[in-house]
Design an enzyme around this catalytic site. Structure first.
Site, PDB file in Angstrom:
ATOM      1  N   GLU A  29       0.819  -1.210   0.000  1.00 42.63           N
ATOM      2  CA  GLU A  29       0.000   0.000   0.000  1.00 42.63           C
ATOM      3  C   GLU A  29       0.855   1.263   0.000  1.00 42.63           C
ATOM      4  O   GLU A  29       0.536   2.248  -0.676  1.00 42.63           O
ATOM      5  CB  GLU A  29      -0.950   0.006   1.211  1.00 42.63           C
TER       6      GLU A  29
ATOM      7  N   ASP B 164      -4.258 -10.241  -8.033  1.00 38.09           N
ATOM      8  CA  ASP B 164      -4.559  -9.345  -9.143  1.00 38.09           C
ATOM      9  C   ASP B 164      -3.379  -8.602  -9.766  1.00 38.09           C
ATOM     10  O   ASP B 164      -3.012  -8.838 -10.911  1.00 38.09           O
ATOM     11  CB  ASP B 164      -5.657  -8.357  -8.725  1.00 38.09           C
TER      12      ASP B 164
ATOM     13  N   GLU C  52     -12.073  -0.387 -10.204  1.00 39.79           N
ATOM     14  CA  GLU C  52     -11.610  -1.320 -11.235  1.00 39.79           C
ATOM     15  C   GLU C  52     -12.490  -1.347 -12.487  1.00 39.79           C
ATOM     16  O   GLU C  52     -11.976  -1.425 -13.612  1.00 39.79           O
ATOM     17  CB  GLU C  52     -11.495  -2.731 -10.638  1.00 39.79           C
TER      18      GLU C  52
ATOM     19  N   ARG D 152       0.530   3.742  -3.262  1.00 42.30           N
ATOM     20  CA  ARG D 152      -0.148   5.007  -2.994  1.00 42.30           C
ATOM     21  C   ARG D 152       0.848   6.160  -2.844  1.00 42.30           C
ATOM     22  O   ARG D 152       0.734   7.182  -3.524  1.00 42.30           O
ATOM     23  CB  ARG D 152      -0.991   4.903  -1.719  1.00 42.30           C
TER      24      ARG D 152
END
Length: 586
Positions: free
Chosen positions: A182, A314, A446, A186
């Site tokens: 993360e 993913d 998404e 980010r």
């Protein structure tokens, strides 16, 4: 005694007994009634005919627009590979798209101003509580996640205020156990993107400072990083719930950011850490390209059989393609593309169709296929569309057809709920199509991400219309006076109390780009990290840093006078949204 007013008044003239005694007045009344009725009916007929004519003209205009797009595509691809050229020349002369883009921009202003008012300097806004929260250690996640969105939308004052906060207040010496994944996507990704767009070296300095604090996570026997690291002490570990394993999506989703940082600083250590992971995974890469979601940092081998394109799997598959694009698709990065195509063969083996409606979906796999698909997996249609642009004609057709079918399913994740917002995941049952599994919606991006890629690839306005419907659902269900919230339940519409930073970084940005010209952040010059932060493509001609553009601003401008064309496009977008096709080669 006062005389009372007659109770009948003027109404007595309309009373049947009054009119029956006066035939002339009765006749006049009947004639007047007939005349008014005919006049009203004639007016309604004119209005209806006018509306029908307008509808026909709009349909004709849309048909002509599609024919013009098809004709333009034929002109542009004459003598060239049509698939390779798709999606890079769709300009925006559509008044409806401009109006929609302005609405999305207004939504960004509302989200940002709410954050400024109630949670400035904190990680995320809790809109219903009207306060902030620090789930990312107080790194200012919403600020850094929003930098490039503010820049792209031309919100200059807001961008400069955010930049000033980063320069003065962002510090990484925090006794905080950070998610390596993360924090990379980010914060590090947000800083690199802000640097590439604005060329302000402060952002690059901050990115380097953060990356240096993250690097100890890669100090494992195999070089596969741990999931969590304390930013102050440098102590890294994996959580107990993974059994000590590293998560595939985590360990395989730092390559774009770390390689990009090496390209821009000239320090190879970041790239070496990132590419050692991929080289280790190549040793155990299965023939179908489907690595399971847990990998041991000690042995480099899978510790589970479960495969998913949803949570925890993913973005590993996404980055195989995007690292290849980041390196400008050269021989040096060819193995990333090969691994990606191998994985896409595996993806196709997981696809199934629902009944009775034949919705295509990506199943998960353990020992057998599991009829479940996360909304997170809805990035896959966009990834397939992006990958189709450089595939052979046969593979491109398969990738694009699969993308179209999958994005239709993802759109119906939204369209088939009472709130028109998607749940977190869906279960597929024979004869029942899709059913909401986990029922919350946390403003995820998404599906609109994939709609943006499909529009850029095909030019089909259907994808814009679907994106607009999703935006309207967010406006109706998630917008409140103090920001945007998710839903605890997409069936009942019960609201939660968080405005996720990725709503500003991804969801609103992809919606804005969906209604913009494809010349705004063109896909042949930029690659989006998995948090939608655009990173500039830089050619890799050799395995090391030799031959790379070191991203020095003055050197870039002297070597390539067209580099400022990106800024020109952004400025034109801000003022009048008029674009021409760019022919810039980096």
């Amino acid at each position: 005694m006062a005389r009372q007013r007659s109770s009948g008044g003027c109404l007595r003239y309309m009373h049947p007994s009054y009119l029956l005694k006066r035939p002339r007045q009765l006749a006049f009344t009947v004639i007047l009634f007939v005349f008014l009725t005919l006049a009203f009916w004639d007016r309604q007929t004119i209005i209806r005919d006018y509306q029908e004519e307008i509808t026909k003209l709009n349909e004709l205009n849309e048909k002509l627009s599609h024919q013009l797009q098809d004709f333009s595509k034929l002109l542009n691809v004459e003598g060239q590979d049509s698939v390779h050229m798709q999606g890079e020349h769709f300009s925006d002369n559509d008044a409806i798209a401009r109006e929609r883009r302005d609405k999305v921009k207004a939504a960004m202003i509302h989200a940002w101003s709410s954050y400024e008012k109630y949670a400035w300097g904190m990680d995320e806004l809790l809109p219903q509580s009207r306060r902030g929260s620090n789930d990312f250690g107080g790194l200012g996640a919403t600020i850094v996640d929003s930098l490039d969105t503010l820049y792209i939308m031309g919100l200059n004052d807001e961008f400069h205020k955010a930049k000033e906060w980063v320069a003065a207040n962002m510090t990484f010496d925090k006794y905080y156990d950070a998610s390596v994944f993360e924090t990379t996507i980010r914060v590090l990704g947000g800083l690199l993107s802000a640097y590439d767009l604005s060329e302000d070296s402060m952002f690059l300095d901050k990115a380097k400072e953060l990356a240096d604090r993250l690097l100890p996570a890669w100090n494992t026997p195999t070089g596969i990083p741990y999931t969590t690291i304390n930013l102050h002490s440098g102590h890294a570990n994996n959580p107990g719930w993974t059994g000590g394993s590293s998560v595939l999506a985590d360990l395989g989703t730092e390559q774009v950011e770390l390689i990009g940082l090496s390209q821009r600083t000239g320090n190879p250590v970041y790239m070496e850490k990132a590419e050692k992971v991929i080289n280790k995974l190549r040793e155990v890469f299965p023939t179908d390209g489907l690595l399971p979601m847990y990998i041991s940092p000690d042995t480099g081998k899978p510790t589970t059989s479960k495969v998913t394109f949803g949570a925890m799997g993913d973005s590993f598959f996404e980055y195989l393609l995007k690292v290849w694009i980041l390196g400008n698709k050269t021989e040096t990065v060819k193995h990333y593309r090969e691994m990606w195509e191998q994985s896409m063969e595996g993806l196709l083996s997981l696809t199934k169709k629902s009944s009775p409606s034949n919705y295509l979906y990506i199943a998960e796999r353990a020992h057998t296929l599991i009829d479940k698909m996360d909304e997170l997996a809805c990035f896959a249609p966009g990834m397939l569309a992006l990958g189709s642009m450089d595939a052979t004609a046969e593979k491109a057709s398969v990738y694009l057809d699969t993308a179209k079918e999958l994005v239709k399913t993802c759109y119906n994740f939204y369209a088939r709920t009472p709130t028109k917002l998607a749940g977190e995941n869906y279960i597929f049952r024979e004869g029942q199509d899709m059913m909401v599994g986990t029922s919350w919606n946390i403003l995820r991006p998404e599906t609109v991400e994939s709609l943006m890629y499909l529009w850029r690839t095909t030019g089909d306005n259907l994808y814009r219309d679907w994106g607009w419907n999703i935006f309207l659902a967010f406006e109706k269900q998630s917008r409140i006076a103090s920001g945007y919230v998710g839903l605890r339940d997409v069936n009942s519409g019960l609201k939660d109390d968080k405005m996720q930073s990725f709503f500003l970084a991804e969801t609103l940005k992809y919606l804005y780009l969906l209604f913009s010209s494809s010349d705004l952040i063109p896909l042949n010059e930029w690659v989006f990290n998995t948090e939608a932060h655009p990173i500039r493509v830089i050619t890799r001609s050799r395995p090391g840093l030799e031959g790379m553009d070191q991203h020095n601003s003055k050197r870039r401008e002297s070597q390539n006078p067209n580099i400022n064309h990106v800024k020109d496009i952004l400025e034109r977008t801000r003022h009048n949204h008029l674009f021409g096709r760019r022919e810039v080669k980096l």
